[in-house]
Write an enzyme that holds these catalytic residues in place. Structure first.
Site, short mmCIF file in Angstrom:
data_model
loop_
_atom_site.label_atom_id
_atom_site.label_comp_id
_atom_site.label_asym_id
_atom_site.label_seq_id
_atom_site.Cartn_x
_atom_site.Cartn_y
_atom_site.Cartn_z
N HIS A 98 0.84 -1.21 0.00
CA HIS A 98 0.00 0.00 0.00
C HIS A 98 0.87 1.26 0.00
O HIS A 98 0.61 2.19 -0.77
CB HIS A 98 -0.91 -0.02 1.23
CG HIS A 98 -1.73 1.22 1.40
ND1 HIS A 98 -2.95 1.40 0.78
CD2 HIS A 98 -1.49 2.37 2.10
CE1 HIS A 98 -3.44 2.58 1.10
NE2 HIS A 98 -2.57 3.20 1.90
N GLU A 99 1.89 1.28 0.85
CA GLU A 99 2.77 2.44 0.89
C GLU A 99 3.56 2.58 -0.41
O GLU A 99 3.81 3.70 -0.88
CB GLU A 99 3.72 2.35 2.09
CG GLU A 99 3.02 2.30 3.44
CD GLU A 99 2.02 3.42 3.65
OE1 GLU A 99 2.20 4.53 3.08
OE2 GLU A 99 1.04 3.21 4.39
N HIS A 102 1.54 4.40 -2.84
CA HIS A 102 1.62 5.86 -2.72
C HIS A 102 2.85 6.40 -3.45
O HIS A 102 2.79 7.47 -4.07
CB HIS A 102 1.70 6.25 -1.24
CG HIS A 102 0.39 6.21 -0.53
ND1 HIS A 102 -0.76 6.78 -1.03
CD2 HIS A 102 0.04 5.65 0.68
CE1 HIS A 102 -1.76 6.59 -0.18
NE2 HIS A 102 -1.30 5.90 0.86
#
Length: 226
Positions: A98-99, A102
């Site tokens: 998920h990071e 980003h």
């Protein structure tokens, strides 16, 4: 629509946020006990995704705490909580992906992310000023009090906009994470069900924050019309 209404909105917000946090903790606790078959740690997962997307300039570092994972676009670094950085659970791998999502958003110029970054300085100021204007307005009689409450409402618009624009940023990062984990063979489709569980729970925390902000804005709007 006086001070009692404000307290009611705050209590409702606390309940919604508390339920969201409970969901995250339970989902994360469940899937953090399930090791991924690939055996990759969160750090290795993030590094693989970054390299596959041509982001060798983005670093991956450990950070103290639990669920303190985040991407710092200014420093170009993904910081993973130590358990996710070193561990190889489905939950940890999902958070790392998920990071990394980003970081990919940042690299491709994903518009909602750029918009969020652009309004952050304004929100940082307005989030400190609107409660002061509201409190002064509540305890000030007459038209000047209403003017102060209206000012609080206008200042709060920035906070509301930040929470609303955060939703597509987080949801898109989770969608990217799920796709990259399965496409790169880091998790099987069966294991990725855990990814959906963890990231859906995490997304609800942002939905809860946005919903609470909408309720607060409606309250301020009605209070300014008194």
């Amino acid at each position: 629509m006086g001070f009692g209404g404000y307290i009611l909105i705050m209590v409702i917000g606390m309940i919604i946020s508390g339920l969201a946090a409970l969901w995250v903790r339970r989902s994360y606790a469940k899937w953090s006990k399930q090791p991924s078959r690939s055996g990759l740690t969160g750090a290795q997962t993030a590094r693989m995704i970054l390299d596959r997307n041509g982001l060798s300039n983005v670093r991956v570092e450990p950070v103290a705490g639990t669920l303190t994972d985040h991407y710092d676009p200014g420093a170009k670094v993904i910081r993973l909580s130590e358990s996710n950085y070193n561990g190889h659970s489905i939950a940890g791998v999902s958070v790392a992906a998920h990071e990394a999502g980003h970081a990919v958003q940042d690299a491709v110029g994903y518009m909602p992310m750029k918009l969020r970054a652009g309004i952050f300085p304004v929100v940082n100021i307005s989030s400190q000023l609107w409660p002061l204007a509201f409190m002064l307005g509540i305890f000030t009689a007459g038209s000047f009090g209403n003017t102060l409450i209206t000012l609080a409402m206008i200042l709060f618009l920035g906070v509301l906009a930040f929470h609303v624009v955060t939703l597509p940023v987080e949801i898109n990062a989770s969608t990217r994470a799920y796709g990259m984990l399965t496409r790169y063979g880091i998790l099987s489709h069966g294991e990725a069900g855990g990814t959906r569980s963890v990231l859906t729970a995490a997304a609800f925390t942002y939905i809860a924050a946005a919903l609470t902000s909408v309720l607060m804005f409606l309250y301020l709007f009605l209070a300014s019309r008194q």
